[in-house]
Write a protein that holds these residues in place. Structure first.
Motif, short mmCIF file in Angstrom:
data_model
loop_
_atom_site.label_atom_id
_atom_site.label_comp_id
_atom_site.label_asym_id
_atom_site.label_seq_id
_atom_site.Cartn_x
_atom_site.Cartn_y
_atom_site.Cartn_z
N ILE A 91 2.20 99.59 97.46
CA ILE A 91 2.93 98.74 98.40
C ILE A 91 2.45 98.93 99.84
O ILE A 91 2.10 97.97 100.52
N HIS A 92 2.44 100.16 100.29
CA HIS A 92 2.19 100.42 101.71
C HIS A 92 0.84 99.91 102.23
O HIS A 92 0.82 99.19 103.24
N PRO A 93 -0.29 100.20 101.57
CA PRO A 93 -1.57 99.74 102.14
C PRO A 93 -1.66 98.22 102.32
O PRO A 93 -2.20 97.74 103.31
N GLY A 94 -1.13 97.47 101.39
CA GLY A 94 -1.24 96.02 101.45
C GLY A 94 -0.11 95.32 102.15
O GLY A 94 -0.19 94.13 102.46
N PHE A 95 0.98 96.02 102.42
CA PHE A 95 2.13 95.37 103.04
C PHE A 95 2.55 96.06 104.33
O PHE A 95 2.20 95.61 105.42
N THR A 96 3.31 97.12 104.24
CA THR A 96 3.88 97.72 105.45
C THR A 96 2.83 98.25 106.41
O THR A 96 3.03 98.19 107.62
N LEU A 98 12.21 99.35 104.55
CA LEU A 98 12.44 100.50 103.66
C LEU A 98 11.73 100.21 102.35
O LEU A 98 11.62 99.06 101.93
N ILE A 99 11.29 101.27 101.69
CA ILE A 99 10.69 101.14 100.38
C ILE A 99 11.35 102.17 99.46
O ILE A 99 11.25 103.37 99.70
N SER A 100 12.01 101.68 98.43
CA SER A 100 12.54 102.55 97.37
C SER A 100 11.54 102.43 96.23
O SER A 100 11.41 101.37 95.62
N ALA A 101 10.82 103.51 95.96
CA ALA A 101 9.72 103.48 94.99
C ALA A 101 9.96 104.46 93.85
O ALA A 101 10.90 105.25 93.87
N ASN A 102 9.05 104.38 92.88
CA ASN A 102 9.09 105.29 91.73
C ASN A 102 10.46 105.32 91.07
O ASN A 102 11.05 106.37 90.88
N ARG A 103 10.95 104.11 90.77
CA ARG A 103 12.23 103.96 90.06
C ARG A 103 13.39 104.59 90.82
O ARG A 103 14.30 105.14 90.24
N PHE A 151 11.30 105.64 101.36
CA PHE A 151 10.44 105.75 102.54
C PHE A 151 10.93 104.78 103.61
O PHE A 151 11.45 103.71 103.31
N GLY A 152 10.71 105.18 104.83
CA GLY A 152 11.02 104.34 105.97
C GLY A 152 9.97 104.57 107.04
O GLY A 152 8.91 105.17 106.79
N PHE A 153 10.29 104.16 108.24
CA PHE A 153 9.36 104.29 109.36
C PHE A 153 10.13 104.73 110.59
O PHE A 153 11.26 104.28 110.82
N ASP A 154 9.52 105.61 111.37
CA ASP A 154 10.17 106.03 112.60
C ASP A 154 9.98 104.97 113.67
O ASP A 154 9.35 103.93 113.43
N GLU A 155 10.51 105.22 114.86
CA GLU A 155 10.46 104.22 115.93
C GLU A 155 9.05 103.91 116.41
O GLU A 155 8.80 102.89 117.04
N LYS A 156 8.09 104.78 116.07
CA LYS A 156 6.69 104.53 116.43
C LYS A 156 5.92 103.82 115.32
O LYS A 156 4.73 103.56 115.45
#
Length: 127
Positions: free
Chosen positions: A53-58, A70-75, A80-85
């Motif tokens: 997900i991350h390389p091609g999207f977020t 937010l990404i809820s992965a691996n069932r 995962f999320g992202f900080d303010e930076k």
């Protein structure tokens, strides 16, 4: 006509946001940017792992907008999320046991069979 402001959009990855893990994400990113700019949160809920997900999207979203995803992965075993930076952060992580993985497969297979039997809805589980 009355319009509704959405606070969040939550979606699956494989077979929903993208046809498959190798599909281009350009249209998804094009749709996501204005939503994020308007303050809508986006959440991917998926059984697949972050690397699908991350390389091609977020990672392709502007850093200043990533904190709204937010990404809820691996069932559901990782969040995962992202900080303010715009840096990727792990919010939660737990490795499921082999027994839990087998049970989740069994439940998914039963739900798929039930949907097809009761409603004629054919589902494909991407593993």
């Amino acid at each position: 006509m009355r319009t509704r402001a959405y606070k969040a959009i939550i979606f699956d990855w494989d077979g929903t946001a993208v046809p498959d893990r190798k599909s281009p994400t350009d249209q998804l990113i094009k749709a996501a940017k204005p939503l994020l700019q308007k303050g809508v949160f986006l959440a991917v809920i998926t059984g697949t792992n972050l690397d699908n997900i991350h390389p091609g999207f977020t990672a392709r979203l502007p850093k200043k907008l990533r904190y709204r995803t937010l990404i809820s992965a691996n069932r559901g075993s990782q969040l995962f999320g992202f900080d303010e930076k715009g840096n990727l952060i792990t919010i939660y992580s737990r490795q499921s046991t082999e027994k839990e993985e087998l049970l989740m497969d069994k439940v998914a297979d039963r739900v798929t069979a039930s949907l097809e039997e009761a409603h004629g809805l054919r589902c494909e589980i991407i593993r």
